[in-house]
Design a protein around this motif. Structure first.
Motif, PDB file in Angstrom:
ATOM      1  N   SER A 138       0.824  -1.079   0.077  1.00 14.30           N
ATOM      2  CA  SER A 138      -0.080  -0.122  -0.106  1.00 14.30           C
ATOM      3  C   SER A 138       0.908   1.153   0.031  1.00 14.30           C
ATOM      4  CB  SER A 138      -1.018  -0.048   1.295  1.00 14.30           C
ATOM      5  OG  SER A 138      -1.886  -1.144   1.128  1.00 14.30           O
ATOM      6  N   ASN A 139       1.777   1.162   0.816  1.00  8.06           N
ATOM      7  CA  ASN A 139       3.194   2.232   1.022  1.00  8.06           C
ATOM      8  C   ASN A 139       3.917   2.261  -0.267  1.00  8.06           C
ATOM      9  OD1 ASN A 139       4.904   4.007   1.129  1.00  8.06           O
ATOM     10  ND2 ASN A 139       5.204   3.520   3.549  1.00  8.06           N
ATOM     11  N   THR A 140       3.583   3.184  -1.325  1.00  2.99           N
ATOM     12  CA  THR A 140       4.207   2.994  -2.500  1.00  2.99           C
ATOM     13  C   THR A 140       5.961   3.378  -2.533  1.00  2.99           C
ATOM     14  OG1 THR A 140       3.617   5.300  -2.992  1.00  2.99           O
ATOM     15  CG2 THR A 140       2.209   3.706  -4.118  1.00  2.99           C
ATOM     16  N   SER A 141       6.303   3.881  -1.395  1.00  4.71           N
ATOM     17  CA  SER A 141       7.810   4.175  -1.061  1.00  4.71           C
ATOM     18  C   SER A 141       8.500   2.719  -0.709  1.00  4.71           C
ATOM     19  CB  SER A 141       7.941   5.120   0.030  1.00  4.71           C
ATOM     20  OG  SER A 141       7.456   4.616   1.245  1.00  4.71           O
ATOM     21  N   GLN A 142       7.678   1.746  -0.422  1.00  5.17           N
ATOM     22  CA  GLN A 142       8.196   0.340  -0.248  1.00  5.17           C
ATOM     23  C   GLN A 142       8.253  -0.495  -1.479  1.00  5.17           C
ATOM     24  OE1 GLN A 142       9.146  -0.795   3.159  1.00  5.17           O
ATOM     25  NE2 GLN A 142       8.458   1.406   3.729  1.00  5.17           N
ATOM     26  N   LYS A 149       0.336  -6.675   4.329  1.00 11.70           N
ATOM     27  CA  LYS A 149       0.977  -5.396   3.797  1.00 11.70           C
ATOM     28  C   LYS A 149       0.892  -4.815   2.273  1.00 11.70           C
ATOM     29  CE  LYS A 149       4.639  -5.827   7.372  1.00 11.70           C
ATOM     30  NZ  LYS A 149       6.132  -6.108   7.510  1.00 11.70           N
ATOM     31  N   ARG A 154      -1.157  -4.318  -1.069  1.00 12.48           N
ATOM     32  CA  ARG A 154      -2.574  -3.759  -1.764  1.00 12.48           C
ATOM     33  C   ARG A 154      -2.843  -4.500  -3.129  1.00 12.48           C
ATOM     34  NH1 ARG A 154      -3.939   2.672  -3.499  1.00 12.48           N
ATOM     35  NH2 ARG A 154      -6.032   2.244  -3.972  1.00 12.48           N
TER      36      ARG A 154
END
Length: 112
Positions: free
Chosen positions: A13-17, A96, A98
């Protein structure tokens, strides 16, 4: 004779990951997966091999994972060793995510 192999790409979900690439879980019902999600099949356009991708949401993948775990628990393969650590790691990675992409790739086995 061509053979097939599957990989799973987990996009958080966190696009920086970064995304994770994992093997298709041994407890997932491979035949059942393709039967259930056949309408999601996207041809990747490989001109030589027949490769497909299947897009699932995290929720769909979690439901499928739980269903397969329950079925797998009653199978002989589940008694060969303890799959709990792998299952926990996979479930944590799924939670974790998406989006989940299952890639099914054809490769040449050399058994012609």
């Amino acid at each position: 004779m061509p053979a097939r192999t599957e990989r799973i790409y987990l996009f958080p979900s966190n696009t920086s990951q970064p995304a994770r690439v994992m093997r298709f879980p041994i407890w997932w019902d491979r035949r059942g997966f393709f039967a259930k999600f056949r309408d999601r099949e996207l041809d990747t356009g490989n001109p030589i091999y027949v490769d497909y991708a299947f897009l699932l949401t995290m929720g769909e993948a979690l439901v499928w994972d739980r269903t397969c775990r329950e079925k797998f628990a009653g199978e002989f393969r589940s008694q060969k060793r303890d799959f709990t650590p792998e299952m926990q790691q996979f479930e944590a990675a799924l939670k974790k995510s998406r989006w989940v992409i299952v890639e099914s790739s054809e490769w040449e086995s050399g058994l012609d």
